[in-house]
Design a protein around this motif. Structure first.
Motif, PDB file in Angstrom:
ATOM      1  N   GLU A   1      23.794  91.968 -76.500  1.00 59.59           N
ATOM      2  CA  GLU A   1      24.509  90.979 -77.314  1.00 59.59           C
ATOM      3  C   GLU A   1      26.013  91.223 -77.223  1.00 59.59           C
ATOM      4  O   GLU A   1      26.464  92.329 -76.894  1.00 59.59           O
TER       5      GLU A   1
ATOM      6  N   ARG B   1      18.328 101.127 -74.317  1.00 60.68           N
ATOM      7  CA  ARG B   1      17.156 100.861 -75.158  1.00 60.68           C
ATOM      8  C   ARG B   1      17.535 100.502 -76.593  1.00 60.68           C
ATOM      9  O   ARG B   1      16.658 100.205 -77.414  1.00 60.68           O
ATOM     10  N   ARG B   2      18.834 100.533 -76.888  1.00 63.40           N
ATOM     11  CA  ARG B   2      19.257 100.205 -78.247  1.00 63.40           C
ATOM     12  C   ARG B   2      19.087  98.713 -78.521  1.00 63.40           C
ATOM     13  O   ARG B   2      19.315  97.877 -77.642  1.00 63.40           O
ATOM     14  N   PRO B   3      18.693  98.372 -79.742  1.00 62.80           N
ATOM     15  CA  PRO B   3      18.565  96.947 -80.082  1.00 62.80           C
ATOM     16  C   PRO B   3      19.912  96.226 -79.944  1.00 62.80           C
ATOM     17  O   PRO B   3      20.951  96.760 -80.342  1.00 62.80           O
ATOM     18  N   GLY B   4      19.882  95.055 -79.376  1.00 64.64           N
ATOM     19  CA  GLY B   4      21.095  94.239 -79.275  1.00 64.64           C
ATOM     20  C   GLY B   4      22.088  94.697 -78.242  1.00 64.64           C
ATOM     21  O   GLY B   4      23.240  94.252 -78.247  1.00 64.64           O
TER      22      GLY B   4
END
Length: 479
Positions: free
Chosen positions: A141, A135-138
């Motif tokens: 990436e 659920r962490r942003p990025g």
């Protein structure tokens, strides 16, 4: 009996049997194949693996092995013998490592292996950490090529001293770290010094990298500094691989003064020390600081893996190095594998930064201490002829010396037939072993009762071999 010829013979028998059966018919179980043909579980697994690769059978875990549909069978008529000439005489041998990684057949107790039994792994907490990490942003990436900054900071902090996050590189597990390091620091054909005995995985990695593992003797306190200095002088080696804390397989821990001596000797030789700190989390006893924390000259390349302490699937490790060696290691990582998958790094970071990490270490070390003591007591009581090298301050194994007249291979094979797996001592030596040894692991069994039953089976096997060995003196009654 698990050499290549045994695998070839069993595969030929099973191939012929599969050809006589109908698609969907079930082949005999692994246990039945072991009994009928007198082979090891590794031999059965590899023979079936060959047939599966040919498309002749389908292996269904938990169910059995079945004849594959005719349309799924591969065309094996092609002549591939030209590859023998093209590949040359270099051999990549995974035998010893594969044996340690292969799960035991049903009903066989593992007193060997390189990882914790699943009951000792924090599966639920790891799943929770993975859910939070995803659920962490990025999270999907591309990560920094050297690893997440926070994770590199954590690995640097674990080493201590004046190590900084910029000195750390995140790689895919400890074995990958060792392979990267040997290739980066050693040219093909050159010698690499190792403790003897030593971890079989590093011997396999050395052979794959084309370097020559050269033995340096140990005692109960670890590598002998005077012989290390002599080995550097005689061989001209520029790399020394060691496990100074809870050495595998002996359990030795290098005292502080010897650690300083090792660093001084390596510096005088203009050599690197590769410190495999695999067991740092397997004890609550006070141990000296890592070699890397004492190093002020860029001598040490330090490896700390989360795989053994958490899960075989947590393929995350930190490599700490400085100077041109660090730059070469980073380049090797990029060329060979680019980077470690970010979701896995995020999961590791989430777990070690949570209260679950401390709880897991506390629970694990308590359980490992109980298992070590139970294993030592059982061996002493049931198999007094097997001499324990030392009782380590922690770790996963005990190193055991067998009576000199016993055949080590016979002990291991007889134990397998009795339903217990132990590790042959000879796979831990880069040169000729000094005598029969076995490594007995207490972390692979499900619980203490299974551990005790495994030792009882091992004691029975030892008694059987002792009765039939030259100079055995006839029957010896177990206490």
């Amino acid at each position: 009996m698990n050499d290549d010829s045994s695998i070839v013979r069993l595969a030929a028998i099973l191939r012929d049997q599969a050809d006589r059966l109908r698609p969907g018919d079930r082949l005999p179980s692994s246990r039945e194949l072991m009994r009928v043909h007198g082979v090891s579980p590794v031999t059965v697994s590899r023979a079936l693996g060959r047939l599966a690769a040919e498309g002749r059978v389908v292996i269904r875990p938990g169910s059995g092995t079945y004849v594959a549909p005719a349309v799924a069978r591969a065309d094996t008529s092609a002549d591939l013998s030209w590859q023998t000439v093209a590949l040359g005489d270099r051999v990549i041998d995974d035998t010893e490592v594969s044996v340690l990684l292969t799960p035991p057949p049903e009903g066989v107790i593992p007193l060997t292996g390189g990882y914790l039994n699943p009951v000792l792994c924090p599966a639920k907490a790891l799943s929770g950490a993975a859910c939070r990490a995803l659920r962490r942003p990025g999270v999907w990436e591309m990560p920094p090529l050297t690893g997440l900054a926070e994770l590199r900071r954590w690995f640097a902090h674990e080493v201590g001293g004046d190590v900084t996050p910029s000195d750390a590189l995140v790689v895919s597990g400890g074995q990958s770290a060792l392979t990267h390091t040997l290739r980066a620091l050693s040219a093909p054909g050159t010698p690499v010094l190792v403790e003897t005995p030593t971890y079989p995985g590093v011997l396999a990695a050395a052979r794959t990298a084309g370097v020559r593992a050269t033995a340096v003797p140990m005692d109960r306190d670890g590598v002998r500094p005077e012989l290390l200095a002599e080995a550097f002088a005689v061989t001209g080696a520029r790399v020394f691989y060691c496990q100074p804390t809870l050495h595998n397989p002996t359990g030795a821990t290098l005292p502080l003064e010897r650690r300083r001596q090792v660093l001084a000797i390596a510096r005088a030789a203009g050599a690197f020390v590769v410190e495999d700190d695999y067991a740092r989390y397997f004890t609550t006893a006070p141990v000296p600081p890592p070699l890397a924390a004492l190093d002020t000259h860029g001598t040490v390349v330090h490896v700390n893996s989360l795989t053994k302490v958490l899960s075989p699937n947590m393929r995350v490790a930190g490599v700490v190095a400085r100077g041109p060696a660090a730059r070469r290691l980073r380049a090797s990582q990029i060329v060979e594998s680019f980077f470690v998958a970010r979701p896995l790094q995020e999961t590791a970071l989430e777990f070690v930064g949570s209260p679950a990490w401390g709880r897991h270490l506390s629970t694990l070390t308590t359980e490992l201490t109980a298992r070590r003591d139970a294993l030592a007591a059982a061996l002493t009581s049931l198999a007094p002829a097997a001499e324990i090298h030392l009782i380590p301050a922690g770790g996963l194994h005990l190193w055991v010396r067998l009576p000199p007249d016993l055949d080590e291979d016979a002990v291991v094979e007889t134990a397998r037939r009795a339903g217990v797996l132990v590790s042959q001592g000879r796979i831990y030596y880069p040169a000729e072993p000094p005598g029969p040894r076995i490594r007995v692991t207490h972390s692979a069994a499900v619980h203490l009762a299974e551990l005790g039953e495994g030792v009882r089976r091992l004691a029975t096997a030892l008694e059987t071999v002792m009765e039939t060995s030259p100079g055995g003196g006839g029957s010896r009654t177990l206490p």
